[in-house]
Design an enzyme around this catalytic site. Sequence first.
Site, PDB file in Angstrom:
ATOM      1  N   LYS A  87       0.839  -1.193   0.000  1.00 40.28           N
ATOM      2  CA  LYS A  87       0.000   0.000   0.000  1.00 40.28           C
ATOM      3  C   LYS A  87       0.877   1.247   0.000  1.00 40.28           C
ATOM      4  O   LYS A  87       2.085   1.176   0.233  1.00 40.28           O
ATOM      5  CB  LYS A  87      -0.916   0.006   1.221  1.00 40.28           C
ATOM      6  CG  LYS A  87      -0.202   0.063   2.563  1.00 40.28           C
ATOM      7  CD  LYS A  87      -1.187   0.057   3.722  1.00 40.28           C
ATOM      8  CE  LYS A  87      -0.445   0.100   5.054  1.00 40.28           C
ATOM      9  NZ  LYS A  87      -1.367   0.174   6.204  1.00 40.28           N
TER      10      LYS A  87
ATOM     11  N   TYR B 113      16.964  29.777   7.324  1.00 39.16           N
ATOM     12  CA  TYR B 113      15.784  30.469   7.825  1.00 39.16           C
ATOM     13  C   TYR B 113      15.702  30.385   9.344  1.00 39.16           C
ATOM     14  O   TYR B 113      15.919  29.325   9.938  1.00 39.16           O
ATOM     15  CB  TYR B 113      14.503  29.854   7.241  1.00 39.16           C
ATOM     16  CG  TYR B 113      14.288  30.106   5.772  1.00 39.16           C
ATOM     17  CD1 TYR B 113      14.127  31.394   5.278  1.00 39.16           C
ATOM     18  CD2 TYR B 113      14.232  29.047   4.875  1.00 39.16           C
ATOM     19  CE1 TYR B 113      13.909  31.624   3.931  1.00 39.16           C
ATOM     20  CE2 TYR B 113      14.005  29.254   3.528  1.00 39.16           C
ATOM     21  CZ  TYR B 113      13.848  30.545   3.060  1.00 39.16           C
ATOM     22  OH  TYR B 113      13.638  30.770   1.722  1.00 39.16           O
TER      23      TYR B 113
END
Length: 353
Positions: free
Chosen positions: A34, A251
């Site tokens: 999956k 950042y």
Amino acid sequence: MTRPAKISINSNNIIQNCKLARQLHGGKLLAVVKANAYGHGDLLVARQLAEYVEGFAVACLEEAVVLREGGITHPIVLLEGPFSALEIPDYLHYQLTPVIHHIDQYAWWSEATSSQGIWLKFDTGMHRLGFQEKEINELFRNNKAQNSIRIDVLMTHFANADSIDPQLVHLPMERFKRVLSEMGIEGSIANSAAIMLHSQLRSNWARPGLMLYGVDPLGRAASEVGLKPVMKLTSEVIALRWIDVGESVGYGSTFTASQPTRVATIACGYADGYPRTAKNGTPVWINGKKLPLIGRVSMDMITVDVTQQADVQLGSQVELWGDNINVAEVAHCSGTLAYELLCHTHRPARINS
């Protein structure tokens, strides 16, 4: 592709990990593919494992159809079953096996067919999907009396299969065995964690998932437990600079140098599947050594302290996880699980045999 951030998949290692699952479990294997085989490519993995497993497990109809139309003829089990009665014709057309976990699904299926079998889910304590013990016993007795549908396998999913404490699996195991013995059909208990940790949880069908992709459910190094890493996330150094004491990187200035620091910029970031939450110190492999991530992860770049590795230069190859960096360690440093990191990768993969 010119961008150096790349995913590569070692298909031979998938097979080796599958063989380990077989060795440990001994019974039938339902390979879980999956979520695009945990980011590894569902059809690629299914084709690679076709001669080594008895079936495949997916989450939804769309995933199952990809396998069928890609030539996979094995049994395909849909772990959440149909989401509506409208899906049943496709289940029948593609010869798919639903996991039935609530009474509406049972009704949809019994109205459509009596010949195509199902798996029945028993809730032994996870409390997500499945029938309670009283419900499942009553359903099974009624189904047998009415000869409604063919129930092939009883399955469950343990909440604490990844715990080394046997007491956490003892009670749900006893519940499961009690119901299974009354039904007299095949059972499926063990996921990857149960296969690797709890020999008492072995039943007819095992459902290996994470271990197929070379990751230990407890986060141990693959080599410690006989697994082989399958996915490798790599890139290269695209810039180098020195920063002085007191200067920051990235950042938010989350890293500030306490000494002169040589900084390598790597072409890889959260757009490539690398976790934005990776903290300072997360290991990165460059030129044979683990080096620490510094600064905040950007969309397509990260920065690494290479002060202690003088041979790093433009174009130096970098491993973010793979043979030398355990993806589970990166996940731990990012406050998440290896499952999430693997599933989030989406760059086209190179296949290495």
